[in-house]
Enzyme design. Structure first.
Site, mmCIF file in Angstrom:
data_model
loop_
_atom_site.group_PDB
_atom_site.id
_atom_site.type_symbol
_atom_site.label_atom_id
_atom_site.label_comp_id
_atom_site.label_asym_id
_atom_site.label_seq_id
_atom_site.Cartn_x
_atom_site.Cartn_y
_atom_site.Cartn_z
ATOM 1 N N CYS A 1 0.827 -1.214 0.000
ATOM 2 C CA CYS A 1 0.000 0.000 0.000
ATOM 3 C C CYS A 1 0.858 1.258 0.000
ATOM 4 O O CYS A 1 0.475 2.286 -0.552
ATOM 5 C CB CYS A 1 -0.934 0.015 1.201
ATOM 6 N N HIS B 1 -1.624 1.048 7.364
ATOM 7 C CA HIS B 1 -2.021 1.219 5.967
ATOM 8 C C HIS B 1 -1.704 2.644 5.526
ATOM 9 O O HIS B 1 -1.780 3.583 6.323
ATOM 10 C CB HIS B 1 -3.532 0.964 5.859
ATOM 11 N N ASN C 1 -8.377 4.810 -1.406
ATOM 12 C CA ASN C 1 -7.806 3.550 -0.973
ATOM 13 C C ASN C 1 -7.229 2.791 -2.169
ATOM 14 O O ASN C 1 -7.425 3.198 -3.323
ATOM 15 C CB ASN C 1 -8.882 2.709 -0.269
#
Length: 373
Positions: free
Chosen positions: A45, A306, A327
């Site tokens: 990520c 994250h 995201n």
């Protein structure tokens, strides 16, 4: 009969007041960015979100929309992770995780490459899955760190690079993009991205304010420094950036039950009994202070899980502000909503944002002066 009807009407009215009011969001700031994509079955990520952040920066700086290769950065970062782990004799972090400055370091050292020139996918694959790659790399670096032969092979780093070549592809030294020949360095120059222009801001009381320090979190394997400011100033930095056309890179905690990609919201209800219900409707939120934030961090209740990309703000029907956060888990409507975005309340941002990265020109003047930038 009339009294009974009045009584029932009164009870219904009270019920309506106490009932959950479903969210209704309206865009307030919506900065230009590239489409939501999926990081697949990987823990990268940090590369996907920061690449998205840089893609918005390229739009801001040049007007060009470029799909950057996330895996080119991953390919160039793994050898650094391996060296760090082996040279520290296994007493270091080796995992898929990383932070935004790892991407900036890679850009500085190895340039940028578009997705079409380096996709990092195995032959005939359309989905990133690094389970086998990571297992192989972990076994290799642990073996090298243990040094079973009593003399570390001079070729161990070549072996790591060979594995990366097999799973992700050999590094690019030149490529063609839109009819022009580039190297990663010349492509970087074309994008007008200057790695030195990006700074990371955080807010914790265990380090002095208005100085830089290394935040000791597991994914900061490269010991990147961050500027420390007050919580109010960190939030002001985010707001100032968005209001002036700059998007923001975000490292945050998404392990809470009150973060939901499926529902598209992240909130901090004042009453924990409302945690589940608050994913679907408006409930009062907890007031987050600097002290409470620090305590949650030191208790390991807040962790860095994250990285995501803040691209704007929205408001609910009461006029309450939320941050529009991009995201990298795709846009499958069965798994996510708001087309892959999650709307963070300010309370959630104040509590769960570990750090943010911005262009130095996005800093508020008072913050910039205090940290001598």
């Amino acid at each position: 009969m009339r009294k009974l009807l009045l009584s029932l009407g009164f009870m219904l009215a009270i019920g309506a007041i106490n009932a959950q009011e479903a969210y209704k969001f309206t865009d307030v700031i919506d900065l230009e960015t590239t489409p939501v994509i999926s990081q697949g079955a990987t823990g990268t990520c940090w590369s996907f979100s920061t690449s998205s952040f840089l893609e918005s920066e390229i739009i801001r700086l040049t007007g060009n929309k470029i799909d950057l290769s996330e895996m080119y950065t991953v390919r160039n970062t793994y050898p650094k992770k391996a060296e760090n782990f082996v040279m520290r004799q296994g007493k270091a972090q080796f995992s898929e995780g990383g932070l935004a400055h790892d991407v900036i370091n890679s850009v500085k050292n190895y340039g940028l490459v578009p997705q079409e020139a380096y996709n990092g996918l195995l032959e005939n694959s359309t989905f990133h899955n690094h389970a086998e790659l990571v297992a192989v790399l972990e076994a290799m670096v642990k073996t090298y760190a243990e040094n079973p032969a009593g003399e570390l092979s001079k070729n161990w780093s070549k072996a790591v690079n060979a594995v990366l070549d097999v799973y992700l592809g050999a590094n690019k030294t030149s490529f063609t993009y839109q009819g022009k020949e580039y190297t990663p360095a010349s492509f970087l120059k074309m994008t007008k991205i200057v790695p030195e222009d990006y700074v990371t801001i955080t807010s914790f009381t265990h380090a002095p304010f208005y100085s830089s320090f290394i935040l000791n979190i597991p994914d900061n394997w490269s010991n990147g420094s961050m500027y420390n400011v007050t919580l109010d100033e960190m939030i002001h930095t985010i707001d100032n950036a968005l209001e002036n056309g700059f998007t923001v890179e975000l490292d945050c905690d998404v392990s809470e039950r009150t973060f939901s990609s499926k529902h598209g919201v992240a909130v901090v209800p004042a009453d924990y009994e409302n945690n589940k219900k608050a994913l679907e409707g408006i409930y009062p939120e907890l007031k987050i202070t600097q002290t409470y934030r620090q305590n949650e961090f030191e208790n390991f209740t807040t962790t860095d899980d994250h990285l995501m990309h803040i691209t704007g703000t929205v408001k609910d029907q009461n006029g309450t502000k939320y941050y529009k956060v991009k995201n990298s888990w795709g846009t499958d409507p069965n798994r996510t909503t708001h087309n892959g975005y999650v709307y963070f309340s300010e309370a959630y941002m104040r509590l769960k944002a570990i750090s943010v990265m911005v262009h130095k020109d996005a800093l508020p003047n008072n913050v910039s002066k205090k940290i001598n930038l």
